[in-house]
Each structure stands twice: as structure tokens, then as C-alpha cells.
Design an enzyme around this catalytic site. Structure first.
Site, PDB file in Angstrom:
ATOM      1  N   ARG A  59       0.783  -1.171   0.202  1.00  0.00           N
ATOM      2  CA  ARG A  59      -0.047   0.037   0.202  1.00  0.00           C
ATOM      3  C   ARG A  59       0.823   1.222  -0.048  1.00  0.00           C
ATOM      4  NH1 ARG A  59      -2.478  -3.601   3.315  1.00  0.00           N
ATOM      5  NH2 ARG A  59      -1.772  -2.764   5.109  1.00  0.00           N
ATOM      6  N   GLU A  96       4.021  -9.682  15.672  1.00  0.00           N
ATOM      7  CA  GLU A  96       3.365 -10.092  16.966  1.00  0.00           C
ATOM      8  C   GLU A  96       3.620 -11.613  16.997  1.00  0.00           C
ATOM      9  OE1 GLU A  96      -0.525  -8.553  16.715  1.00  0.00           O
ATOM     10  OE2 GLU A  96      -1.167  -9.177  18.755  1.00  0.00           O
TER      11      GLU A  96
HETATM   12  P1  AMP Z   1       3.890  -2.148  12.083  1.00  0.00           P
HETATM   13  O1  AMP Z   1       5.284  -2.824  11.863  1.00  0.00           O
HETATM   14  O2  AMP Z   1       3.306  -2.746  13.176  1.00  0.00           O
HETATM   15  O3  AMP Z   1       4.125  -0.541  12.141  1.00  0.00           O
HETATM   16  O4  AMP Z   1       2.596  -2.405  10.990  1.00  0.00           O
HETATM   17  C1  AMP Z   1       2.915  -1.369   9.713  1.00  0.00           C
HETATM   18  C2  AMP Z   1       2.624  -2.266   8.590  1.00  0.00           C
HETATM   19  O5  AMP Z   1       1.328  -3.138   8.793  1.00  0.00           O
HETATM   20  C3  AMP Z   1       2.258  -1.378   7.470  1.00  0.00           C
HETATM   21  O6  AMP Z   1       2.745  -1.915   6.348  1.00  0.00           O
HETATM   22  C4  AMP Z   1       0.493  -1.393   7.386  1.00  0.00           C
HETATM   23  O7  AMP Z   1       0.189  -1.290   6.154  1.00  0.00           O
HETATM   24  C5  AMP Z   1       0.227  -2.466   8.184  1.00  0.00           C
HETATM   25  N1  AMP Z   1      -0.703  -2.504   9.143  1.00  0.00           N
HETATM   26  C6  AMP Z   1      -0.644  -2.288  10.672  1.00  0.00           C
HETATM   27  N2  AMP Z   1      -1.580  -2.442  11.150  1.00  0.00           N
HETATM   28  C7  AMP Z   1      -2.594  -2.168  10.519  1.00  0.00           C
HETATM   29  C8  AMP Z   1      -3.795  -1.750  10.765  1.00  0.00           C
HETATM   30  N3  AMP Z   1      -4.311  -1.620  11.721  1.00  0.00           N
HETATM   31  N4  AMP Z   1      -4.771  -1.224   9.388  1.00  0.00           N
HETATM   32  C9  AMP Z   1      -4.016  -1.378   8.186  1.00  0.00           C
HETATM   33  N5  AMP Z   1      -2.722  -1.545   8.122  1.00  0.00           N
HETATM   34  C10 AMP Z   1      -1.906  -1.889   9.160  1.00  0.00           C
END
Ligand code: AMP
Length: 170
Positions: A59, A96
Site C-alpha cells: 500500500r 506479533e
Molecule cells: P507495524 O510494523 O506494526 O508498524 O505495521 C505496519 C505495517 O502493517 C504497514 O505496512 C501497514 O500497512 C500494516 N498495518 C499494521 N496495522 C494495520 C492496521 N490496523 N490497519 C492497516 N494496516 C496495518
């Protein structure tokens, strides 16, 4: 126009307990799409020439490409393991449950280039932090990580040692 109204909440996707922030309504609306790219471009540093915009699969490719055009920078895709065809540098990071690996072409960034990283959502920050490491391993200088939205309650910004910017904060 409020961009929040173009973000659709999908409870329990992709697994129970996660509220997925679906940006497809925002992408589908010409005015919301244009406004997102224009407003994010305004938040980019204007005192440093950005050489490359790095978009995170998948995205991050859409608005990342629009930012690259506005900043007159090149666009670099960071992809999941095994998708890029040429030589890659890899970085694994904790999820996670388990681990994921992101890759960048080894010739994507030249030492000293100024790089802006873009993704749609900053959640825990693990993904963006891994991409910062990839860019730095190639000798790039990360000048900003920007996002359409930040899930502030997850405190992902604490994992990043570079300036961040986002249009929406939850
Ligand atoms: P993080 O590594 O936890 O910051 O997760 C970021 C990645 O996961 C990004 O590429 C986001 O597109 C996706 N992502 C994580 N949580 C969400 C959410 N609640 N809604 C949409 N995309 C998410």
C-alpha cells in the site's frame, strides 16, 4: 473534505482484535487521493533535496509514487522476501507472532542519498524501523518517514530515530 471519512474500519481483520484501516475508499476517490498526496507532500522537508522515495509493499507504493513525482525524486520499492528480481539486501523484523523479511535492491540507493520512506499506516513501527535499517545499510540518509495515518496508541514513533509525519492520528 475530511480524509478520515474515507478510511474504512474493518474489525477483526486479518485476525481477531485488529481493527484494519482500509484505505481503498480514499484511493478510489479522485479528490481524496489528490488531497492525500498534496497534503503529505507539504509535510515533506523542503530544505533538503530528496533523491529517492522508498515505498513499502504494497500500500506504500501508491502514495509513495505520487510523492516521488511531486518531489522529483526516484521511487524505490521495498518488498517482501523473494519478490525482487535482482541482488537484494534483507532485513528481518519481529511481528506479533513470528518474523517477516523485507528486501531492497542493493543498487537502489547510492551512499549519501537523501531518502524519504512512505507507508500507509504506522502501527508498532517494526516495519518502518526495518526499512530505515535497509536504507542505512546501503548508505542512504533517511530524512523522514511519512504515513497517511499513525496509530498513536501503539507508540510506533518511539521505534524510529528519524523525523516522522502523518496526516491522521488515531
Ligand atoms: P507495524 O510494523 O506494526 O508498524 O505495521 C505496519 C505495517 O502493517 C504497514 O505496512 C501497514 O500497512 C500494516 N498495518 C499494521 N496495522 C494495520 C492496521 N490496523 N490497519 C492497516 N494496516 C496495518
Amino acid at each position: 473534505m475530511h480524509l478520515e471519512s474515507y478510511i474504512r474500519n474493518i474489525p477483526d481483520f486479518p485476525k481477531p482484535g485488529i481493527v484494519f484501516k482500509d484505505i481503498t475508499p480514499l484511493l478510489a476517490d479522485p479528490n481524496a487521493l489528490l488531497k492525500t498526496a498534496n497534503e503529505l507532500a507539504k509535510l515533506c522537508p523542503n530544505d533538503i533535496k530528496i533523491d529517492k522515495v522508498v515505498g513499502i509493499e504494497s500500500r506504500g507504493f501508491i502514495i509513495g509514487g505520487m510523492l516521488a513525482e511531486r518531489l522529483q525524486a526516484g521511487f524505490i520499492p521495498v518488498r517482501k522476501k523473494g519478490k525482487l528480481p535482482y541482488q537484494v539486501t534483507s532485513q528481518s523484523y519481529g511481528l506479533e507472532y513470528g518474523e517477516d523479511t523485507l528486501e531492497i535492491h542493493t543498487d537502489a540507493i547510492k551512499p549519501g542519498e537523501h531518502v524519504l520512506i512512505h507507508d500507509d499506516v504506522l502501527a508498532t513501527g517494526g516495519t518502518a524501523a526495518a526499512v530505515c535499517t535497509l536504507v542505512e545499510e546501503l548508505g542512504g540518509v533517511v530524512v523522514q518517514c511519512n504515513f497517511i495515518m499513525e496509530l498513536g496508541f501503539l507508540k510506533g514513533a518511539n521505534k524510529l530515530k528519524v523525523p516522522i509525519a502523518s496526516l491522521l492520528n488515531y
